[in-house]
Design an enzyme around this catalytic site. Structure first.
Site, mmCIF file in Angstrom:
data_model
loop_
_atom_site.group_PDB
_atom_site.id
_atom_site.type_symbol
_atom_site.label_atom_id
_atom_site.label_comp_id
_atom_site.label_asym_id
_atom_site.label_seq_id
_atom_site.Cartn_x
_atom_site.Cartn_y
_atom_site.Cartn_z
ATOM 1 N N TYR A 172 37.413 2.879 5.066
ATOM 2 C CA TYR A 172 36.797 1.776 5.804
ATOM 3 C C TYR A 172 36.341 0.709 4.824
ATOM 4 C CZ TYR A 172 33.540 -0.600 8.976
ATOM 5 O OH TYR A 172 32.877 -1.525 9.737
ATOM 6 N N HIS A 199 11.029 0.785 4.436
ATOM 7 C CA HIS A 199 10.070 1.434 5.337
ATOM 8 C C HIS A 199 9.761 0.465 6.465
ATOM 9 C CE1 HIS A 199 6.618 3.338 7.048
ATOM 10 N NE2 HIS A 199 5.771 2.454 6.590
ATOM 11 N N HIS A 227 4.065 8.694 12.412
ATOM 12 C CA HIS A 227 4.065 7.507 11.595
ATOM 13 C C HIS A 227 5.301 6.654 11.904
ATOM 14 C CE1 HIS A 227 3.463 5.798 7.210
ATOM 15 N NE2 HIS A 227 3.602 4.864 8.120
ATOM 16 N N HIS A 257 8.249 0.207 10.823
ATOM 17 C CA HIS A 257 7.771 0.798 12.081
ATOM 18 C C HIS A 257 8.660 0.277 13.215
ATOM 19 C CE1 HIS A 257 3.478 2.016 10.726
ATOM 20 N NE2 HIS A 257 4.190 1.804 9.650
ATOM 21 N N ASP A 279 28.565 7.341 11.348
ATOM 22 C CA ASP A 279 28.989 6.404 10.299
ATOM 23 C C ASP A 279 27.941 6.264 9.194
ATOM 24 O OD1 ASP A 279 31.462 5.815 11.363
ATOM 25 O OD2 ASP A 279 30.812 3.990 12.372
ATOM 26 N N SER A 308 0.825 -1.212 0.000
ATOM 27 C CA SER A 308 0.000 0.000 0.000
ATOM 28 C C SER A 308 0.860 1.264 0.000
ATOM 29 C CB SER A 308 -0.942 -0.011 1.210
ATOM 30 O OG SER A 308 -0.205 -0.122 2.394
#
Lengths: 238, 238, 238, 238
Positions: free
Chosen positions: B231, B98, B174, B100, B123, B78
């Site tokens: 690095y 994405h 969110h 949560h 970093d 969605s």
């Protein structure tokens, strides 16, 4: 609706009981889940005090809405009468999960409702998750588990809260109950409640004046629920 | 650039989607990742609401930059239009995550940016990770996911933030988005964001007046990024 | 002291590098451990930026005290010169662990030493674990990793802290180093530091005026360390 | 009561020692459990400082109530004399668990008892879990472990606390001990103590004026314990 159907019911209840252990919502035997076949008026529930490491799906106890145990060598969960009252009072509910998951219980012990602060919460609960007051002494002493179920149903009825849109609550000094149209939905709501309880605690420590807008709550809740839902693969009237 | 290449794209997206579950950034279906082949203008993204326990790499949904779904039995996430706007707006980005994840979401719900307090943060993110304001009501109601992507791109453009040096942000109320030149970089930035969010919360509780020097931020960021990076094993113009 | 011995050294370093991941002290590549053979003047250390999921014991990089790499296809950890300075400065140390483990890093970012509040801490660290100040700008810009090692050695020398009795420290804005007479001791001290950092944070929130008695610190430290140790199965001059 | 019985005792002690590691109450070697056969006057306890990853049931050390080790190649836990004094002083106790589990230790380091705030706590501990004061200097220096056991027994006797109804305590600046009629009960109480310690810490942060009613404590404790218990499958005089 023969034996096979009841086996299925036991298997559903078993899977959710194991799921809440796997998701670390339960340690020792602090939790129980049930799955209800409303057509038959029978639900399957965890036996009382049996270790989760030994539990088999066949051990689930079948109980009818008069509280009669149907064919089992085990006593059902000591919280059976709470489940029963919820099934009687909430006609759209067919699955219930009770756990002492740490963060939900932290709010319950503090006698505080969990405020809606973001979209994670909004995806599952259409508003603050209410914390019901301590049960009165006579109710605790006389018929504790049955009165707990009655308290939940009465609270939701008095406030005109729709159990499908607010599929869970906290009980002061105790822990949480979540429910849903299936036992799997009740399970998902238990996972969501625990995550939201943890996040709300810490978000409020960072900012005590959060004002989460109602229109985001409405948007996210309706993305997943109701006639206009468009989240997931099968969303017709979900 | 035949079918095989698109399979590879699906596999990349799949691996990152599974990675965020393994790193406990996602529970239930609260997250999605995509991998973009800029040469073809096609990205692979998680299907909407499909359980991570059942997910196969073949289930990833291919989408072009007009939002057309290319050969799939599933609806895409969605949040697909948010990914799409980010790929359109940020020309160096080829992977988006994405989630949560709890600590990043804790800051997002508190509507607060995550300050840079140490070298772990330095970093990965060249400064404070910004928290964007609540999206306006009309945008939420009319084209929520697309407007979310536009908000992110506009915010970075207006502040002249370079998405590769600040590969992520929070959205008030969110959760978080992270990105990178590959989906694996986006994944690493999601892991880093969660760790830094947790540490910043607690460090500030211990000491509310931390003044982390800019020259350490610059040193650590440039150890890993840009022409003088030294690095890792392959650091030419990384 | 032929090839076989150097293989053993690599295996020791490898095991500790994997141990800090298993104990969740390290995510991504945020950590490195080394094991030193003082007789040969050679230490084995993790290669720079190599994923822990791909790491084999053969990949460990051998380095001498002049910083020369001995037979390896990999570059050593970017923190190699810090390890080297510590081995040069602390003559009893033969193992070093560097991690960004969350709770130790939380204290480091807050620029605060971890006070000794109980016996868990006392079993490993004979007093507060010091937090060194931010490294000065010129040292960060010119020879960051080497200067970090020099800062640690000078700090301990100036305060007459004995590295074996205080086997670790925090670096402001950065993270932690622990060490020991073997790489396994350094590992155990890293585990202990993380646990004590978490507990100290919360104990002080409950009670900001804890006065842990010196005589309990002395008792517990000497149960495990020194001529009169009686903990464990082999305690002669441990 | 031949050799076989002692093997069984070792196996019981071993299982609980492994259980506290599995439940993450112990890291490194910070914990030990014992199982007591009161008929024989012999208990099995973890050997001192042996890594949990190498531990076998055969390694458990048998000790009598005079502190004599019976057939073992290992030294018993350095805390053996504390276990011994508890077995001598509490006639109904046949299992003891000592851990430095983080949340219980956080309260112990803060020198604070854990207040009863809910039903999770009430199911295991019939009131606040007491935190005993720092042991005096002469006792620490002269016979630390034995004096620790004596302190626990005297504290309970002086306050007329019944060890079976309050099956555990905290020691200021140190950690926790729990016990029970079997080593498995002691284990369950250790798990419960850790969970309740974590929840009490956070509930009090949310609400410093919690007044958990005595009648709920009594109800929940008596559901599981005593003549009228009705929780579980075998509840006769449990």
């Amino acid at each position: 609706m023969g034996t096979r159907n009841l086996d299925q019911l036991k298997q559903e209840a078993f899977e959710v009981n194991m799921g809440i252990v796997k998701e670390k919502l339960v340690v020792l035997t602090w939790g129980n889940a049930s799955s209800f076949d409303r057509a038959n008026g029978i639900f399957a529930i965890k036996p009382s005090g049996v270790s989760y490491t030994l539990l088999k799906w066949q051990d689930m106890v079948l109980v009818d809405l008069d509280g009669n145990v149907i064919e089992s060598k085990f006593k059902p969960s000591s919280d059976t009468l709470t489940h029963l009252e919820i099934y009687k009072g909430f006609s759209s509910v067919c699955g219930i999960v009770h756990t002492h998951s740490p963060w939900a219980t932290i709010w319950a012990q503090a006698c505080q409702s969990i405020p809606v602060l973001g979209t994670t919460h909004s995806d599952h609960f259409n508003g603050d998750v209410p914390c019901l007051p301590y049960l009165k002494m006579d109710k605790v002493q006389n018929a504790y588990e049955k009165e707990t179920g009655i308290q939940i149903v009465d609270f939701f009825n008095n406030r005109q809260l729709e159990p499908i849109h607010m599929p869970g609550c906290l009980l002061s000094g105790h822990a949480s109950f979540t429910w849903g149209e299936t036992s799997n939905k009740a399970f998902e709501n238990a996972v969501a409640l625990e995550a939201c309880a943890k996040m709300a605690y810490h978000s409020l420590n960072l900012n005590s004046k959060i004002e989460f807008p109602d229109y985001i709550l409405e948007k996210h809740y309706s993305r997943k629920h109701g006639a206009n839902a468009y989240y997931g693969q099968n969303v017709i009237n979900k």
